[in-house]
Design a protein around this motif. Structure first.
Motif, PDB file in Angstrom:
ATOM      1  N   HIS A 327       0.821  -1.209   0.000  1.00  0.00           N
ATOM      2  CA  HIS A 327       0.000   0.000   0.000  1.00  0.00           C
ATOM      3  C   HIS A 327       0.855   1.258   0.000  1.00  0.00           C
ATOM      4  O   HIS A 327       0.344   2.362  -0.067  1.00  0.00           O
ATOM      5  N   GLU A 328       2.191   1.071   0.081  1.00  0.00           N
ATOM      6  CA  GLU A 328       3.087   2.216   0.170  1.00  0.00           C
ATOM      7  C   GLU A 328       3.111   3.004  -1.140  1.00  0.00           C
ATOM      8  O   GLU A 328       2.764   2.477  -2.210  1.00  0.00           O
ATOM      9  N   PRO A 329       3.544   4.267  -1.062  1.00  0.00           N
ATOM     10  CA  PRO A 329       3.709   5.063  -2.288  1.00  0.00           C
ATOM     11  C   PRO A 329       4.569   4.320  -3.304  1.00  0.00           C
ATOM     12  O   PRO A 329       5.569   3.700  -2.939  1.00  0.00           O
ATOM     13  N   TRP A 330       4.169   4.418  -4.577  1.00  0.00           N
ATOM     14  CA  TRP A 330       4.828   3.631  -5.626  1.00  0.00           C
ATOM     15  C   TRP A 330       4.685   4.368  -6.950  1.00  0.00           C
ATOM     16  O   TRP A 330       3.635   4.923  -7.249  1.00  0.00           O
ATOM     17  N   LEU A 331       5.759   4.385  -7.699  1.00  0.00           N
ATOM     18  CA  LEU A 331       5.717   5.027  -9.009  1.00  0.00           C
ATOM     19  C   LEU A 331       6.644   4.294  -9.966  1.00  0.00           C
ATOM     20  O   LEU A 331       7.840   4.137  -9.701  1.00  0.00           O
ATOM     21  N   ASP A 332       6.069   3.824 -11.063  1.00  0.00           N
ATOM     22  CA  ASP A 332       6.838   3.203 -12.143  1.00  0.00           C
ATOM     23  C   ASP A 332       7.206   4.320 -13.113  1.00  0.00           C
ATOM     24  O   ASP A 332       6.355   4.845 -13.831  1.00  0.00           O
ATOM     25  N   VAL A 333       8.493   4.673 -13.134  1.00  0.00           N
ATOM     26  CA  VAL A 333       8.934   5.803 -13.959  1.00  0.00           C
ATOM     27  C   VAL A 333       9.199   5.298 -15.379  1.00  0.00           C
ATOM     28  O   VAL A 333      10.335   5.006 -15.754  1.00  0.00           O
TER      29      VAL A 333
END
Length: 350
Positions: A327-333
């Motif tokens: 549930h943690e912040p996540w970003l696929d760049v």
């Protein structure tokens, strides 16, 4: 904390203040757990509670019933270290008893132990060889994991976060402009870690580079894509993997998508219902994994393979594969707008 040690902090409700003080001095953990004869937690006492009792006129021989803190903060067994640490910080406490469903004492969390970093013998493999074609022209002369986010390469953010959780050995799988990664990180010495490299002759996908591991890791190892910026706790997914005795674990994240239109449900030509802009939810691959060394037998050396394929091969061999809900912040760049978001002041917290 060992069971034998925390059990020394348990006293019955019939104890006196003198007995509590003696226990506090012996255990040096600044808390006494008060239980009934069946082991149910009835409350806690700290040196602060004792001082307040003495100021009210109690003596060393006084019973403790009137000063026991009966509504003590407790947690269930199995709660993650991060959550326990957050609760301690929010409630300004340094000890939290652990109880089972019946309220019996089964453990005790101590700040010094919860906050300390556990050294991990496990390695972390970071897939950093992608071409980054969706991020052109940014990746024409710079490998995607080396793109700067808040003044540091993405890869450095990943290594720093894992290092803060006790990981010290990193293996970087490189291909496109890999020499730039090697020149920047070297053997890892200036970052306080050890770094080795898997040099792909051709792109091998998100799992294929693992076939180049030589020697094989002795322990389960974490794998992450080099373009995933997240606050996931790498140590916790590793612990989750070990608890579930899996051959491979995949971090998954709930993805929500709202339909832009009202949906009409029909049966033949009959309208049977309506749903206004429904929200669809599904679990998506978050690009972070834990793999058992034996699972690498499903790979062919130098052959392309993506992680979902490796998981399917393990399932065909009746090997257990599990999902770690995150549930943690996540970003696929992966796209220019993702890069812009990551570089913004809110990017790493989104």
């Amino acid at each position: 904390m060992s069971d034998l040690f925390w059990q020394k902090s348990i006293l019955p409700i019939s104890s006196t203040i003198e007995e509590v003080i003696r226990n506090l001095n012996q255990t040096a953990i600044k808390i006494v757990l008060i239980s009934d004869s069946d082991g149910h937690l009835q409350g806690t006492l700290s040196d602060g509670d004792i001082r307040r009792g003495l100021l009210k006129g109690l003596t060393l021989s006084s019973p403790i019933q009137s000063i026991v803190h009966q509504n003590a903060l407790v947690v269930p067994a199995g709660m993650t270290r991060v959550t326990v640490l957050s609760m301690m910080t929010a409630n300004k406490v340094q000890q939290i008893p652990v109880v089972d469903d019946d309220g019996k004492i089964v453990g005790l969390h101590i700040w010094d132990e919860v906050a300390s970093v556990q050294a991990r013998p496990n390695s972390m493999v970071i897939m950093a060889g992608g071409m980054g074609t969706r991020l052109l022209p940014h990746t024409e002369s710079c490998p995607k994991p080396m793109l700067l986010i808040q003044g540091k390469p993405m890869l450095e953010h990943i290594i720093e976060r894992a290092k803060s959780e006790g990981f010290s050995h990193f293996i970087l799988a490189i291909h496109h402009l890999g020499h730039m990664i090697e020149e920047y990180f070297g053997d890892g010495g200036r970052f306080g870690v050890r770094i080795d490299y898997l040099r792909e002759k051709a792109p091998l996908g998100t799992a294929g580079a693992l076939s180049l591991l030589d020697p094989l890791p002795k322990y389960p190892f974490v794998v992450t894509n080099g373009d995933v910026i997240t606050d996931i706790r790498y140590g916790e997914i590793l612990d989750f993997h070990l608890r579930h005795q899996a051959a491979a674990t995949m971090a998954v994240r709930v993805h929500e998508w709202q339909h832009p239109f009202g949906v009409v449900e029909i049966n033949g030509v009959e309208i049977i219902g309506f749903e206004e802009k429904p929200i669809a939810r599904s679990h998506v691959n978050a690009g972070v994994y834990v793999i058992e060394p034996d699972s690498l037998a499903q790979l062919q050396k130098d052959a392309r393979c993506d992680m979902p394929t490796l998981f399917e091969r393990l399932q065909e061999k009746t090997q257990r594969t599990v999902a770690y809900p995150m549930h943690e912040p996540w970003l696929d760049v992966g796209r220019p707008d993702d890069l812009a978001k990551a570089r913004s002041s809110e990017g790493l917290r989104s």
